[in-house]
Design a protein around this motif. Structure first.
Motif, PDB file in Angstrom:
ATOM      1  N   GLY A  87      11.978 -19.581   7.110  1.00 57.59           N
ATOM      2  CA  GLY A  87      10.649 -19.339   6.461  1.00 57.59           C
ATOM      3  C   GLY A  87       9.985 -18.072   6.748  1.00 57.59           C
ATOM      4  O   GLY A  87       9.427 -17.436   6.537  1.00 57.59           O
ATOM      5  N   ARG A  88      10.649 -17.998   8.457  1.00 56.51           N
ATOM      6  CA  ARG A  88      10.459 -16.351   9.289  1.00 56.51           C
ATOM      7  C   ARG A  88      10.844 -15.517   8.277  1.00 56.51           C
ATOM      8  O   ARG A  88      10.131 -14.293   8.320  1.00 56.51           O
ATOM      9  CB  ARG A  88      11.283 -16.373  10.457  1.00 56.51           C
ATOM     10  N   GLU A  89      11.490 -15.519   7.716  1.00 54.96           N
ATOM     11  CA  GLU A  89      11.919 -14.259   6.641  1.00 54.96           C
ATOM     12  C   GLU A  89      10.316 -13.881   5.279  1.00 54.96           C
ATOM     13  O   GLU A  89      10.362 -12.918   4.890  1.00 54.96           O
ATOM     14  CB  GLU A  89      12.707 -14.643   5.446  1.00 54.96           C
ATOM     15  N   GLN A  90       9.079 -14.974   5.223  1.00 58.66           N
ATOM     16  CA  GLN A  90       8.724 -15.248   4.656  1.00 58.66           C
ATOM     17  C   GLN A  90       6.861 -15.059   5.180  1.00 58.66           C
ATOM     18  O   GLN A  90       6.355 -14.304   5.797  1.00 58.66           O
ATOM     19  CB  GLN A  90       8.153 -16.047   3.856  1.00 58.66           C
ATOM     20  N   ALA A  91       7.158 -15.240   6.658  1.00 53.83           N
ATOM     21  CA  ALA A  91       5.607 -16.121   7.329  1.00 53.83           C
ATOM     22  C   ALA A  91       6.266 -15.568   8.528  1.00 53.83           C
ATOM     23  O   ALA A  91       7.072 -16.724   9.600  1.00 53.83           O
ATOM     24  CB  ALA A  91       5.185 -16.587   6.938  1.00 53.83           C
ATOM     25  N   ARG A  92       6.111 -14.376   9.630  1.00 56.12           N
ATOM     26  CA  ARG A  92       6.931 -13.861  11.067  1.00 56.12           C
ATOM     27  C   ARG A  92       6.524 -14.306  11.988  1.00 56.12           C
ATOM     28  O   ARG A  92       6.669 -15.023  12.916  1.00 56.12           O
ATOM     29  CB  ARG A  92       7.320 -12.406  10.864  1.00 56.12           C
ATOM     30  N   GLY A  93       5.165 -14.964  11.930  1.00 51.92           N
ATOM     31  CA  GLY A  93       4.372 -15.761  12.936  1.00 51.92           C
ATOM     32  C   GLY A  93       4.973 -17.265  13.170  1.00 51.92           C
ATOM     33  O   GLY A  93       4.630 -18.249  14.542  1.00 51.92           O
ATOM     34  N   LEU A  94       5.679 -17.313  12.825  1.00 57.76           N
ATOM     35  CA  LEU A  94       6.134 -18.947  12.402  1.00 57.76           C
ATOM     36  C   LEU A  94       6.992 -19.105  13.605  1.00 57.76           C
ATOM     37  O   LEU A  94       7.991 -18.705  14.144  1.00 57.76           O
ATOM     38  CB  LEU A  94       6.763 -19.323  11.514  1.00 57.76           C
ATOM     39  N   THR A  95       6.680 -20.673  14.332  1.00 59.00           N
ATOM     40  CA  THR A  95       7.006 -20.592  15.517  1.00 59.00           C
ATOM     41  C   THR A  95       8.204 -22.108  15.717  1.00 59.00           C
ATOM     42  O   THR A  95       7.429 -23.070  14.529  1.00 59.00           O
ATOM     43  CB  THR A  95       6.457 -20.422  17.239  1.00 59.00           C
ATOM     44  N   ALA A  96       8.615 -22.578  16.268  1.00 61.13           N
ATOM     45  CA  ALA A  96       9.140 -23.615  16.208  1.00 61.13           C
ATOM     46  C   ALA A  96       8.354 -24.806  17.227  1.00 61.13           C
ATOM     47  O   ALA A  96       8.616 -25.976  16.934  1.00 61.13           O
ATOM     48  CB  ALA A  96      10.382 -24.033  17.504  1.00 61.13           C
ATOM     49  N   SER A  97       7.542 -24.160  17.461  1.00 62.31           N
ATOM     50  CA  SER A  97       6.255 -24.876  18.472  1.00 62.31           C
ATOM     51  C   SER A  97       5.247 -25.695  17.147  1.00 62.31           C
ATOM     52  O   SER A  97       5.116 -26.443  17.337  1.00 62.31           O
ATOM     53  CB  SER A  97       5.454 -24.140  19.347  1.00 62.31           C
ATOM     54  N   TYR A  98       5.025 -25.029  16.018  1.00 62.32           N
ATOM     55  CA  TYR A  98       4.187 -24.985  15.089  1.00 62.32           C
ATOM     56  C   TYR A  98       4.893 -26.723  14.550  1.00 62.32           C
ATOM     57  O   TYR A  98       4.375 -27.557  13.697  1.00 62.32           O
ATOM     58  CB  TYR A  98       3.962 -23.684  14.766  1.00 62.32           C
ATOM     59  N   LEU A  99       6.284 -26.693  14.151  1.00 64.21           N
ATOM     60  CA  LEU A  99       6.663 -27.306  13.525  1.00 64.21           C
ATOM     61  C   LEU A  99       6.170 -28.469  13.976  1.00 64.21           C
ATOM     62  O   LEU A  99       6.230 -29.066  13.943  1.00 64.21           O
ATOM     63  CB  LEU A  99       8.768 -26.893  12.813  1.00 64.21           C
ATOM     64  N   HIS A 100       6.731 -28.351  15.209  1.00 60.44           N
ATOM     65  CA  HIS A 100       6.975 -29.511  15.868  1.00 60.44           C
ATOM     66  C   HIS A 100       5.572 -30.326  16.331  1.00 60.44           C
ATOM     67  O   HIS A 100       5.042 -31.373  15.869  1.00 60.44           O
ATOM     68  CB  HIS A 100       6.795 -29.042  17.623  1.00 60.44           C
ATOM     69  N   THR A 101       4.365 -29.232  16.019  1.00 58.65           N
ATOM     70  CA  THR A 101       3.164 -29.390  15.743  1.00 58.65           C
ATOM     71  C   THR A 101       1.856 -30.212  14.802  1.00 58.65           C
ATOM     72  O   THR A 101       1.738 -31.775  14.397  1.00 58.65           O
ATOM     73  CB  THR A 101       2.023 -28.195  15.840  1.00 58.65           C
ATOM     74  N   LEU A 102       3.439 -30.020  13.133  1.00 59.85           N
ATOM     75  CA  LEU A 102       3.145 -30.269  12.138  1.00 59.85           C
ATOM     76  C   LEU A 102       3.836 -31.963  11.776  1.00 59.85           C
ATOM     77  O   LEU A 102       2.723 -32.856  11.964  1.00 59.85           O
ATOM     78  CB  LEU A 102       3.981 -29.443  11.299  1.00 59.85           C
ATOM     79  N   VAL A 103       4.760 -32.000  12.910  1.00 55.29           N
ATOM     80  CA  VAL A 103       5.474 -33.691  12.409  1.00 55.29           C
ATOM     81  C   VAL A 103       4.084 -34.173  13.829  1.00 55.29           C
ATOM     82  O   VAL A 103       4.021 -35.602  13.165  1.00 55.29           O
ATOM     83  CB  VAL A 103       7.071 -33.658  13.725  1.00 55.29           C
ATOM     84  N   GLN A 104       4.194 -33.527  14.304  1.00 50.19           N
ATOM     85  CA  GLN A 104       2.916 -34.876  15.471  1.00 50.19           C
ATOM     86  C   GLN A 104       1.857 -35.133  14.421  1.00 50.19           C
ATOM     87  O   GLN A 104       1.062 -35.789  14.878  1.00 50.19           O
ATOM     88  CB  GLN A 104       2.758 -33.920  17.151  1.00 50.19           C
ATOM     89  N   VAL A 105       1.070 -34.177  13.827  1.00 50.28           N
ATOM     90  CA  VAL A 105      -0.385 -33.969  13.195  1.00 50.28           C
ATOM     91  C   VAL A 105      -0.202 -35.223  12.080  1.00 50.28           C
ATOM     92  O   VAL A 105      -1.308 -34.927  11.733  1.00 50.28           O
ATOM     93  CB  VAL A 105      -0.979 -33.077  13.365  1.00 50.28           C
ATOM     94  N   CYS A 106       1.050 -35.462  11.160  1.00 55.16           N
ATOM     95  CA  CYS A 106       1.334 -36.527  10.187  1.00 55.16           C
ATOM     96  C   CYS A 106       1.368 -37.853  10.288  1.00 55.16           C
ATOM     97  O   CYS A 106       2.020 -38.871  11.470  1.00 55.16           O
ATOM     98  CB  CYS A 106       2.437 -35.787   9.810  1.00 55.16           C
ATOM     99  N   PRO A 107       0.309 -38.030   9.720  1.00 55.62           N
ATOM    100  CA  PRO A 107      -0.619 -39.415  10.142  1.00 55.62           C
ATOM    101  C   PRO A 107       0.846 -40.732   9.818  1.00 55.62           C
ATOM    102  O   PRO A 107       0.963 -41.729  10.578  1.00 55.62           O
ATOM    103  CB  PRO A 107      -1.478 -40.191   9.888  1.00 55.62           C
ATOM    104  N   TRP A 108       1.017 -40.944   8.355  1.00 51.59           N
ATOM    105  CA  TRP A 108       1.973 -41.262   8.294  1.00 51.59           C
ATOM    106  C   TRP A 108       3.230 -40.898   7.056  1.00 51.59           C
ATOM    107  O   TRP A 108       2.092 -40.623   5.800  1.00 51.59           O
ATOM    108  CB  TRP A 108       1.651 -42.592   7.151  1.00 51.59           C
ATOM    109  N   PRO A 109       4.005 -40.295   7.580  1.00 48.58           N
ATOM    110  CA  PRO A 109       5.061 -39.784   6.500  1.00 48.58           C
ATOM    111  C   PRO A 109       5.079 -40.444   4.912  1.00 48.58           C
ATOM    112  O   PRO A 109       5.641 -40.017   4.151  1.00 48.58           O
ATOM    113  CB  PRO A 109       6.579 -39.708   7.293  1.00 48.58           C
TER     114      PRO A 109
END
Length: 372
Positions: A87-109
């Motif tokens: 993902g960083r190849e297209q969006a350099r601002g992506l971070t491991a912390s943001y991926l963790h945030t995405l997992v946390q904010v998902c109510p029901w996979p």
């Protein structure tokens, strides 16, 4: 100890677009990061369906990388690390912390298909807005050598977008947009259009036998109410086979109440007394302006519908098709006026959602008579 955000993390996590779709995209991506096998349940979207470059890059990484073994994925973050690196190849601002945030904010996979449908609906709205913007830009492009053909091509492109949305979200009968359509544009002042319409009326008065050759021209094609009314007078007199000259047209105008708005009889007589060229030529000019104005108003109507987030894709399809019908009507008259054959518009099937298939020509410049 407070959490120190990684570089650019705030750009992705704290600054959200004003619409709820940003949070829907987060929930969908979180579901796919947590349970990659749910990607097989997600249909109808692609990388360009997302509202931000970061989300598009993440979805592209998730869909291109081989899915991990579920047991291994539960034990470590190797697959997530590969997603982040890709993902960083297209969006350099992506971070491991943001991926963790995405997992946390998902109510029901397990709700990933529903989230994907919401993303698809919002993408449909953006596609519609983009197509209407292109139509409007074309209408106002004074540099085009053949404006009608180009505008009709953009209208066809807009209709193709509507068809694709309809294939993905079949409209329900009677579901109209809740948005009030904008009014037609106000009539122009003393412009080239007004002057050409005056010549049209004067030439038709001088050569009433030519009026029958421009049956495709309607009063509403003229920009001013007085001009539209005088054209009605001319067509009525010729239909009744009565004498046509400035005086008889003036009398017909009085009978129809056209002078009630304060128009001076002498001005009307002067307007009808200066013919030039041919009725057909000036009629085509008026019809061309009418077609362009109709295209602009149609685009503004659809833009108003698509700009209202309360309208569903079903409502957008119904409203857009009703608006596009106005262009189809004037297009048919333009084809009669110019002798061009109707162009058959192809309606492609959707590219990312399986489903059943859904259900202009060069302008010929006519010769004009310089004098009679």
């Amino acid at each position: 100890m407070p959490h120190a955000p990684e570089p650019d993390e705030d750009d992705l996590d704290a600054i959200a677009p004003p619409q709820p779709v940003f949070h829907v995209e987060q929930a969908l991506l979180g579901a796919l990061l947590l349970d990659p096998h749910r990607l097989s349940d997600v249909t109808g979207i692609a990388t360009d369906s997302f509202s931000t470059a970061a989300h598009s890059a993440l979805y592209a990484a998730i869909t291109t990388l081989p899915p991990p073994d579920p047991a291994e994925h539960a034990k470590n973050t190797k697959w997530l690390d590969r997603v982040l690196a890709t993902g960083r190849e297209q969006a350099r601002g992506l971070t491991a912390s943001y991926l963790h945030t995405l997992v946390q904010v998902c109510p029901w996979p397990s709700h990933a298909p529903a989230y994907a449908r919401m993303v698809e609906a919002e993408h449909a709205r953006r596609r519609l807005l983009t197509a209407t913007e292109r139509l409007a830009q074309t209408v106002h492009d004074a540099s085009l050598p053949h404006p009608v053909q180009t505008v009709l091509a953009k209208a066809d492109a807009l209709a193709a977008v509507v068809d694709d949305i309809a294939a993905r979200f079949p409209p329900r009968a009677g579901v109209l947009p809740r948005t009030t359509a904008p009014p037609p544009p106000a009539a122009p002042g003393h412009t080239e259009a007004v002057e050409e319409e005056q010549i049209l009326l004067a030439t038709a008065t001088a050569y009433p036998s030519d009026i029958d050759s421009v049956r495709w021209l309607l009063p509403d094609d003229l920009t001013l109410p007085l001009h539209a009314g005088l054209w009605q007078c001319l067509t009525a007199l010729t239909r009744r086979r009565e004498p046509v000259d400035p005086v008889t047209v003036l009398w017909e105008a009085q009978q129809r109440g056209l002078l009630d708005d304060g128009s001076e009889p002498g001005e009307v007589l002067r307007l009808l007394a200066e013919p030039a060229g041919s009725v057909e030529h000036w009629g085509e000019r008026a019809l061309q302006r009418s077609l362009l104005a109709t295209a602009e108003h149609t685009g503004r109507r659809i833009e108003a519908y698509a700009s209202d987030p309360a309208n569903t894709p079903f409502q957008l399809v119904v409203g857009a098709r009703r608006a596009l019908a106005d262009i189809s009507a004037v297009r048919t008259r333009w084809q009669h006026a110019t002798g061009t054959a109707p162009a058959q518009r192809r309606r492609p099937a959707p590219t990312t959602r399986a489903g059943p298939p859904t259900t202009s020509a060069a302008h010929t410049v006519r010769s004009t008579r310089a004098t009679r």
